[in-house]
Design a protein around this motif. Structure first.
Motif, PDB file in Angstrom:
ATOM      1  N   ILE A  72      13.956   4.650 -25.657  1.00 58.75           N
ATOM      2  CA  ILE A  72      15.123   4.352 -24.821  1.00 58.75           C
ATOM      3  C   ILE A  72      14.676   4.012 -23.401  1.00 58.75           C
ATOM      4  CG2 ILE A  72      17.181   5.346 -23.732  1.00 58.75           C
ATOM      5  CD1 ILE A  72      17.687   6.876 -26.332  1.00 58.75           C
ATOM      6  N   LEU A  73      13.715   4.775 -22.883  1.00 60.33           N
ATOM      7  CA  LEU A  73      13.210   4.508 -21.546  1.00 60.33           C
ATOM      8  C   LEU A  73      12.404   3.211 -21.481  1.00 60.33           C
ATOM      9  CD1 LEU A  73      12.124   8.120 -20.523  1.00 60.33           C
ATOM     10  CD2 LEU A  73      14.097   6.839 -19.681  1.00 60.33           C
ATOM     11  N   GLU A  74      11.878   2.765 -22.611  1.00 57.78           N
ATOM     12  CA  GLU A  74      11.088   1.529 -22.657  1.00 57.78           C
ATOM     13  C   GLU A  74      11.943   0.292 -22.929  1.00 57.78           C
ATOM     14  OE1 GLU A  74       6.811   3.227 -24.396  1.00 57.78           O
ATOM     15  OE2 GLU A  74       8.379   2.586 -25.775  1.00 57.78           O
ATOM     16  N   SER A  75      13.267   0.453 -23.041  1.00 61.60           N
ATOM     17  CA  SER A  75      14.149  -0.647 -23.433  1.00 61.60           C
ATOM     18  C   SER A  75      15.065  -1.053 -22.285  1.00 61.60           C
ATOM     19  CB  SER A  75      14.998  -0.238 -24.647  1.00 61.60           C
ATOM     20  OG  SER A  75      14.162   0.125 -25.735  1.00 61.60           O
ATOM     21  N   GLU A  76      15.296  -2.371 -22.182  1.00 66.68           N
ATOM     22  CA  GLU A  76      16.169  -2.892 -21.123  1.00 66.68           C
ATOM     23  C   GLU A  76      17.637  -2.614 -21.417  1.00 66.68           C
ATOM     24  OE1 GLU A  76      15.458  -7.023 -20.558  1.00 66.68           O
ATOM     25  OE2 GLU A  76      13.358  -6.758 -19.964  1.00 66.68           O
ATOM     26  N   MET A  77      18.046  -2.739 -22.673  1.00 66.72           N
ATOM     27  CA  MET A  77      19.447  -2.614 -23.046  1.00 66.72           C
ATOM     28  C   MET A  77      19.566  -1.878 -24.364  1.00 66.72           C
ATOM     29  SD  MET A  77      22.602  -3.150 -22.303  1.00 66.72           S
ATOM     30  CE  MET A  77      22.420  -4.322 -20.946  1.00 66.72           C
ATOM     31  N   ILE A  78      20.574  -1.007 -24.457  1.00 63.80           N
ATOM     32  CA  ILE A  78      20.838  -0.246 -25.680  1.00 63.80           C
ATOM     33  C   ILE A  78      22.127  -0.774 -26.306  1.00 63.80           C
ATOM     34  CG2 ILE A  78      21.013   2.055 -26.679  1.00 63.80           C
ATOM     35  CD1 ILE A  78      18.532   1.609 -24.850  1.00 63.80           C
ATOM     36  N   ILE A  79      22.107  -1.032 -27.614  1.00 64.69           N
ATOM     37  CA  ILE A  79      23.303  -1.374 -28.383  1.00 64.69           C
ATOM     38  C   ILE A  79      23.600  -0.194 -29.292  1.00 64.69           C
ATOM     39  CG2 ILE A  79      24.394  -3.018 -29.961  1.00 64.69           C
ATOM     40  CD1 ILE A  79      23.513  -4.356 -27.409  1.00 64.69           C
ATOM     41  N   SER A  80      24.818   0.352 -29.229  1.00 68.25           N
ATOM     42  CA  SER A  80      25.117   1.508 -30.080  1.00 68.25           C
ATOM     43  C   SER A  80      26.622   1.710 -30.193  1.00 68.25           C
ATOM     44  CB  SER A  80      24.475   2.779 -29.508  1.00 68.25           C
ATOM     45  OG  SER A  80      25.214   3.268 -28.407  1.00 68.25           O
ATOM     46  N   PHE A 140      29.720  -2.290 -20.913  1.00 68.78           N
ATOM     47  CA  PHE A 140      30.553  -3.267 -21.623  1.00 68.78           C
ATOM     48  C   PHE A 140      30.818  -2.763 -23.032  1.00 68.78           C
ATOM     49  CE2 PHE A 140      30.822  -7.211 -24.271  1.00 68.78           C
ATOM     50  CZ  PHE A 140      32.055  -7.640 -23.792  1.00 68.78           C
ATOM     51  N   CYS A 141      32.061  -2.920 -23.486  1.00 67.63           N
ATOM     52  CA  CYS A 141      32.455  -2.497 -24.831  1.00 67.63           C
ATOM     53  C   CYS A 141      33.155  -3.651 -25.518  1.00 67.63           C
ATOM     54  CB  CYS A 141      33.382  -1.282 -24.741  1.00 67.63           C
ATOM     55  SG  CYS A 141      33.974  -0.672 -26.332  1.00 67.63           S
ATOM     56  N   VAL A 142      32.831  -3.887 -26.792  1.00 67.63           N
ATOM     57  CA  VAL A 142      33.415  -4.988 -27.542  1.00 67.63           C
ATOM     58  C   VAL A 142      33.664  -4.535 -28.973  1.00 67.63           C
ATOM     59  CG1 VAL A 142      31.132  -5.922 -28.121  1.00 67.63           C
ATOM     60  CG2 VAL A 142      33.126  -7.429 -28.162  1.00 67.63           C
ATOM     61  N   SER A 143      34.712  -5.054 -29.583  1.00 65.04           N
ATOM     62  CA  SER A 143      35.010  -4.680 -30.966  1.00 65.04           C
ATOM     63  C   SER A 143      33.948  -5.240 -31.902  1.00 65.04           C
ATOM     64  CB  SER A 143      36.390  -5.202 -31.379  1.00 65.04           C
ATOM     65  OG  SER A 143      36.371  -6.613 -31.477  1.00 65.04           O
ATOM     66  N   GLN A 144      33.801  -4.590 -33.038  1.00 63.10           N
ATOM     67  CA  GLN A 144      32.794  -5.023 -34.011  1.00 63.10           C
ATOM     68  C   GLN A 144      33.067  -6.441 -34.506  1.00 63.10           C
ATOM     69  OE1 GLN A 144      30.995  -2.107 -36.796  1.00 63.10           O
ATOM     70  NE2 GLN A 144      32.060  -3.257 -38.381  1.00 63.10           N
ATOM     71  N   HIS A 188      26.814 -12.892 -26.117  1.00 60.77           N
ATOM     72  CA  HIS A 188      27.979 -12.628 -25.275  1.00 60.77           C
ATOM     73  C   HIS A 188      27.911 -11.231 -24.664  1.00 60.77           C
ATOM     74  CE1 HIS A 188      32.304 -11.330 -24.774  1.00 60.77           C
ATOM     75  NE2 HIS A 188      32.228 -12.383 -23.977  1.00 60.77           N
ATOM     76  N   ALA A 189      27.512 -10.261 -25.450  1.00 58.04           N
ATOM     77  CA  ALA A 189      27.442  -8.882 -24.954  1.00 58.04           C
ATOM     78  C   ALA A 189      26.444  -8.761 -23.808  1.00 58.04           C
ATOM     79  CB  ALA A 189      27.069  -7.938 -26.090  1.00 58.04           C
ATOM     80  N   LEU A 190      25.289  -9.386 -23.952  1.00 58.42           N
ATOM     81  CA  LEU A 190      24.269  -9.296 -22.902  1.00 58.42           C
ATOM     82  C   LEU A 190      24.696 -10.029 -21.640  1.00 58.42           C
ATOM     83  CD1 LEU A 190      20.964  -9.685 -24.972  1.00 58.42           C
ATOM     84  CD2 LEU A 190      22.037  -7.588 -24.124  1.00 58.42           C
ATOM     85  N   SER A 191      25.380 -11.149 -21.802  1.00 60.32           N
ATOM     86  CA  SER A 191      25.834 -11.885 -20.622  1.00 60.32           C
ATOM     87  C   SER A 191      26.923 -11.110 -19.873  1.00 60.32           C
ATOM     88  CB  SER A 191      26.343 -13.272 -21.019  1.00 60.32           C
ATOM     89  OG  SER A 191      27.519 -13.189 -21.812  1.00 60.32           O
ATOM     90  N   GLU A 192      27.780 -10.415 -20.606  1.00 59.49           N
ATOM     91  CA  GLU A 192      28.831  -9.624 -19.966  1.00 59.49           C
ATOM     92  C   GLU A 192      28.278  -8.357 -19.320  1.00 59.49           C
ATOM     93  OE1 GLU A 192      32.130 -10.040 -19.480  1.00 59.49           O
ATOM     94  OE2 GLU A 192      31.924 -12.095 -20.243  1.00 59.49           O
ATOM     95  N   SER A 193      27.207  -7.817 -19.862  1.00 52.46           N
ATOM     96  CA  SER A 193      26.711  -6.520 -19.406  1.00 52.46           C
ATOM     97  C   SER A 193      26.171  -6.560 -17.981  1.00 52.46           C
ATOM     98  CB  SER A 193      25.619  -6.012 -20.358  1.00 52.46           C
ATOM     99  OG  SER A 193      24.453  -6.828 -20.276  1.00 52.46           O
ATOM    100  N   ILE A 194      25.884  -7.739 -17.444  1.00 49.55           N
ATOM    101  CA  ILE A 194      25.364  -7.813 -16.075  1.00 49.55           C
ATOM    102  C   ILE A 194      26.414  -7.364 -15.058  1.00 49.55           C
ATOM    103  CG2 ILE A 194      23.750  -9.658 -16.657  1.00 49.55           C
ATOM    104  CD1 ILE A 194      25.648 -11.621 -15.284  1.00 49.55           C
ATOM    105  N   HIS A 195      27.670  -7.295 -15.474  1.00 47.63           N
ATOM    106  CA  HIS A 195      28.749  -6.892 -14.569  1.00 47.63           C
ATOM    107  C   HIS A 195      28.979  -5.378 -14.580  1.00 47.63           C
ATOM    108  CE1 HIS A 195      29.637 -11.125 -14.180  1.00 47.63           C
ATOM    109  NE2 HIS A 195      29.863 -11.233 -15.481  1.00 47.63           N
ATOM    110  N   TYR A 196      28.140  -4.619 -15.317  1.00 45.61           N
ATOM    111  CA  TYR A 196      28.338  -3.180 -15.458  1.00 45.61           C
ATOM    112  C   TYR A 196      27.113  -2.436 -14.936  1.00 45.61           C
ATOM    113  CZ  TYR A 196      32.359  -4.630 -18.109  1.00 45.61           C
ATOM    114  OH  TYR A 196      33.557  -5.210 -18.464  1.00 45.61           O
TER     115      TYR A 196
END
Length: 351
Positions: free
Chosen positions: A261-269, A311-315, A322-330
């Protein structure tokens, strides 16, 4: 005087979160010299066996929830209420036998409502003081929930009270006797590590939704071409594959997952509450995809999104690009570790 007691830990087997947030409690009890035993079932039992192989374990009745592949989560659970009620009665009988057989002095149950005994103090751990349910069911569900909570000697809420709460109004005190013990995480901050993965996907939850989410995320990760790791949430397996830029592993121990987790830029879960506590403890950025139709995860995802944390999005609408592009605002999570509420609660329990 702090006593070294025999303590039985009983995490719920819906996904892995209830077991993972018991890990810091078990560690603290062992540090204090207590004799810890574990009673659970399914993947939750398997995970704790892998983390603490020297402990004694008991397999008790599993709830075996079925979430279905559609959005009708509430109806699916409502139809399973008779099954859950039978499981609660059976686990209560099983716990009574273990208490007698092992001379247990304290029970700590994480969301297992049958794991209490009139013979010894029993603690219930839950952040679901106010359960999220469809409006027509909410009053009845929470009335039953508080009646169950009342069977325990004490209720511990793994959150902070007030504005710094992670669970929002789910953990707000409605006027009953509860104790806030702070967010629980098996993870700890370490020295900054070099980035190894652009994306880390943590898959979890009951079937069939775990598998559906895994398949969707695998497709998106392969299409992206990003350096990624997917942890599949299968603690009973020992598999690892490497397909170009995507590595997959069935399960990681707490220490190894802490590191990646510490070695990762972004977490999806999923925005399960235990995952939220873990990411908050490490101060990481995440994209959340709630289990379809699950009110708690949908609420937590929307709450964190409204607070500009994640950022949260429905399955059904999830795409990685899209998720990564939106996440820059959080902003990602701030570090929520460092308080001593759990230690204070354990001091009081062990006196």
């Amino acid at each position: 005087m702090i006593e070294k007691k025999k303590i039985l830990i009983c995490p719920l087997d819906w996904g892995l979160g209830h077991a993972t947030r018991c890990i810091p409690i078990i560690r603290e009890l062992l540090t204090r010299g207590c004799e810890v035993k574990v009673a659970s079932s399914g993947d939750a039992l398997a995970l704790l066996k892998s983390e603490f192989p020297a402990l004694s374990f008991y397999e008790i009745t599993g709830y075996r929830p079925f979430y279905g592949s559609s959005k009708w989560f509430a109806l699916s659970l409502a139809l399973q209420i008779p099954k859950f009620s039978r499981a609660i009665r059976r686990e209560h009988e099983e716990i009574g036998k273990i208490v007698q057989q092992e001379a247990i002095e304290v029970i700590i149950s994480d969301n297992r409502y049958g794991c209490w005994s009139a013979e010894v103090p029993a603690i219930l751990i839950t952040h679901q003081i106010n359960i999220k349910a469809p409006r027509l069911l909410s009053r009845m569900v929470n009335s039953v929930n508080r009646r169950w909570i009342g069977k325990f000697t004490s209720c511990w809420v793994p959150d902070r009270e007030g504005a710094n709460s992670l669970a929002g109004d789910m953990s707000a005190n409605p006027g009953i006797d509860i104790n806030y013990i702070g967010p629980l995480s098996r993870f700890s901050r370490r020295e900054p590590l070099n980035t190894k993965y652009e994306v880390l996907a943590i898959i979890s939850g009951p079937e069939p939704q775990r598998k559906i989410f895994e398949t969707l995320v695998r497709h998106e990760l392969k299409k992206s071409g990003k350096k990624a790791l997917m942890v599949r949430g299968l603690p009973q397996l020992n598999e690892r594959t490497n397909d170009g830029m995507l590595e997959e592993v069935a399960h990681l121990t707490a220490d190894k997952l802490n590191q990646v987790i510490l070695e990762s830029e972004m977490i999806i879960s999923r925005p399960g509450y235990s995952t939220i506590m873990d990411l908050a403890a490490l101060g990481r950025k995440a994209v959340f995809v709630p289990t379809p139709g699950q009110p708690e995860q949908e609420y937590l995802g929307k709450e964190l999104m409204a607070r500009k944390i994640a950022f949260c999005v429905s399955q059904g609408k999830f795409t990685l690009d899209h998720a990564l592009s939106e996440s820059i605002h959080y902003t990602g999570f701030e570090n929520h570790s460092g308080d001593h509420l759990l230690q204070t609660a354990l001091d009081k329990l062990l006196r």
